[in-house]
Write a protein that holds these residues in place. Structure first.
Motif, mmCIF file in Angstrom:
data_model
loop_
_atom_site.group_PDB
_atom_site.id
_atom_site.type_symbol
_atom_site.label_atom_id
_atom_site.label_comp_id
_atom_site.label_asym_id
_atom_site.label_seq_id
_atom_site.Cartn_x
_atom_site.Cartn_y
_atom_site.Cartn_z
ATOM 1 N N TYR A 47 -1.937 -0.799 -9.124
ATOM 2 C CA TYR A 47 -3.383 -0.637 -9.152
ATOM 3 C C TYR A 47 -3.745 0.704 -8.540
ATOM 4 O O TYR A 47 -3.432 0.987 -7.392
ATOM 5 C CB TYR A 47 -4.046 -1.785 -8.375
ATOM 6 C CG TYR A 47 -5.539 -1.786 -8.455
ATOM 7 C CD1 TYR A 47 -6.186 -2.257 -9.585
ATOM 8 C CD2 TYR A 47 -6.299 -1.297 -7.406
ATOM 9 C CE1 TYR A 47 -7.574 -2.258 -9.664
ATOM 10 C CE2 TYR A 47 -7.683 -1.292 -7.476
ATOM 11 C CZ TYR A 47 -8.308 -1.771 -8.602
ATOM 12 O OH TYR A 47 -9.672 -1.761 -8.671
ATOM 13 N N ASP A 48 -4.401 1.533 -9.343
ATOM 14 C CA ASP A 48 -4.856 2.848 -8.894
ATOM 15 C C ASP A 48 -6.277 3.018 -9.405
ATOM 16 O O ASP A 48 -6.519 2.945 -10.600
ATOM 17 C CB ASP A 48 -3.944 3.926 -9.467
ATOM 18 C CG ASP A 48 -4.339 5.326 -9.066
ATOM 19 O OD1 ASP A 48 -5.406 5.527 -8.459
ATOM 20 O OD2 ASP A 48 -3.566 6.241 -9.368
ATOM 21 N N THR A 49 -7.233 3.223 -8.508
ATOM 22 C CA THR A 49 -8.627 3.323 -8.931
ATOM 23 C C THR A 49 -8.929 4.622 -9.662
ATOM 24 O O THR A 49 -9.911 4.711 -10.382
ATOM 25 C CB THR A 49 -9.577 3.190 -7.732
ATOM 26 O OG1 THR A 49 -9.287 4.234 -6.803
ATOM 27 C CG2 THR A 49 -9.421 1.841 -7.073
ATOM 28 N N GLY A 50 -8.092 5.632 -9.497
ATOM 29 C CA GLY A 50 -8.289 6.886 -10.207
ATOM 30 C C GLY A 50 -9.523 7.652 -9.744
ATOM 31 O O GLY A 50 -10.113 7.363 -8.715
ATOM 32 N N MET A 51 -9.903 8.613 -10.545
ATOM 33 C CA MET A 51 -11.059 9.457 -10.243
ATOM 34 C C MET A 51 -12.314 8.877 -10.878
ATOM 35 O O MET A 51 -12.250 8.090 -11.817
ATOM 36 C CB MET A 51 -10.839 10.866 -10.806
ATOM 37 C CG MET A 51 -9.715 11.607 -10.187
ATOM 38 S SD MET A 51 -10.221 12.167 -8.558
ATOM 39 C CE MET A 51 -8.759 12.992 -8.044
ATOM 40 N N ALA A 52 -13.451 9.339 -10.405
ATOM 41 C CA ALA A 52 -14.726 8.964 -11.009
ATOM 42 C C ALA A 52 -14.791 9.517 -12.438
ATOM 43 O O ALA A 52 -14.245 10.590 -12.725
ATOM 44 C CB ALA A 52 -15.873 9.531 -10.179
ATOM 45 N N LEU A 53 -15.453 8.815 -13.339
ATOM 46 C CA LEU A 53 -15.589 9.250 -14.723
ATOM 47 C C LEU A 53 -16.208 10.640 -14.814
ATOM 48 O O LEU A 53 -15.844 11.449 -15.673
ATOM 49 C CB LEU A 53 -16.436 8.232 -15.498
ATOM 50 C CG LEU A 53 -16.683 8.541 -16.970
ATOM 51 C CD1 LEU A 53 -15.359 8.673 -17.732
ATOM 52 C CD2 LEU A 53 -17.551 7.464 -17.592
ATOM 53 N N GLU A 54 -17.114 10.966 -13.913
ATOM 54 C CA GLU A 54 -17.785 12.268 -13.921
ATOM 55 C C GLU A 54 -16.807 13.430 -13.772
ATOM 56 O O GLU A 54 -17.079 14.540 -14.222
ATOM 57 C CB GLU A 54 -18.842 12.330 -12.810
ATOM 58 C CG GLU A 54 -20.007 11.388 -13.005
ATOM 59 C CD GLU A 54 -19.715 9.947 -12.573
ATOM 60 O OE1 GLU A 54 -20.559 9.082 -12.848
ATOM 61 O OE2 GLU A 54 -18.658 9.680 -11.969
ATOM 62 N N PHE A 86 0.855 -1.185 0.000
ATOM 63 C CA PHE A 86 0.000 0.000 0.000
ATOM 64 C C PHE A 86 0.891 1.235 0.000
ATOM 65 O O PHE A 86 1.836 1.314 0.786
ATOM 66 C CB PHE A 86 -0.876 -0.029 1.257
ATOM 67 C CG PHE A 86 -1.651 1.231 1.503
ATOM 68 C CD1 PHE A 86 -2.907 1.406 0.944
ATOM 69 C CD2 PHE A 86 -1.141 2.241 2.291
ATOM 70 C CE1 PHE A 86 -3.630 2.558 1.176
ATOM 71 C CE2 PHE A 86 -1.847 3.404 2.528
ATOM 72 C CZ PHE A 86 -3.106 3.556 1.965
ATOM 73 N N PHE A 87 0.579 2.207 -0.864
ATOM 74 C CA PHE A 87 1.314 3.469 -0.914
ATOM 75 C C PHE A 87 0.328 4.621 -0.857
ATOM 76 O O PHE A 87 -0.809 4.507 -1.295
ATOM 77 C CB PHE A 87 2.111 3.584 -2.223
ATOM 78 C CG PHE A 87 3.169 2.542 -2.373
ATOM 79 C CD1 PHE A 87 4.440 2.741 -1.872
ATOM 80 C CD2 PHE A 87 2.883 1.337 -3.012
ATOM 81 C CE1 PHE A 87 5.416 1.775 -2.017
ATOM 82 C CE2 PHE A 87 3.849 0.367 -3.161
ATOM 83 C CZ PHE A 87 5.113 0.583 -2.662
ATOM 84 N N GLU A 88 0.783 5.746 -0.335
ATOM 85 C CA GLU A 88 -0.015 6.964 -0.326
ATOM 86 C C GLU A 88 0.697 7.976 -1.214
ATOM 87 O O GLU A 88 1.882 8.256 -1.030
ATOM 88 C CB GLU A 88 -0.131 7.509 1.102
ATOM 89 C CG GLU A 88 -1.049 8.690 1.213
ATOM 90 C CD GLU A 88 -1.168 9.207 2.632
ATOM 91 O OE1 GLU A 88 -1.255 10.433 2.788
ATOM 92 O OE2 GLU A 88 -1.176 8.402 3.573
ATOM 93 N N CYS A 89 -0.025 8.514 -2.207
ATOM 94 C CA CYS A 89 0.616 9.423 -3.157
ATOM 95 C C CYS A 89 0.097 10.850 -3.058
ATOM 96 O O CYS A 89 0.301 11.652 -3.961
ATOM 97 C CB CYS A 89 0.470 8.894 -4.578
ATOM 98 S SG CYS A 89 -1.211 8.705 -5.132
ATOM 99 N N GLY A 90 -0.569 11.159 -1.978
ATOM 100 C CA GLY A 90 -1.063 12.514 -1.790
ATOM 101 C C GLY A 90 -2.244 12.530 -0.848
ATOM 102 O O GLY A 90 -2.626 11.515 -0.279
#
Length: 66
Positions: free
Chosen positions: A48-55, A7-11
């Motif tokens: 693995y990065d879930t990223g932002m919501a498509l909206e 697990f990493f925290e990038c911000g």
């Protein structure tokens, strides 16, 4: 070799508590860690990065209520 998860925290996302906890903590600062994961597998590694919501891509102001 076994499978391992890192697990990493990038911000950090900075907001106010009432936006996360249904009206509680009005104007109280609230920080949300932004994680990503490394999966080490015998067949190869995966980031693995879930990223932002498509909206967010179409209307970030509406989505984030900025």
């Amino acid at each position: 070799m076994s499978t391992e998860l890192y697990f990493f925290e990038c911000g950090t996302l900075k907001t106010e508590k009432q936006h996360i906890m249904a009206g509680q903590g009005v104007k109280e600062p609230f920080d949300i860690p932004v994680p990503f994961f490394l999966i080490k597998h015998p067949k190869g590694n995966v980031l693995y990065d879930t990223g932002m919501a498509l909206e967010v891509a179409t209307d970030k102001v509406k989505h984030w209520e900025m």
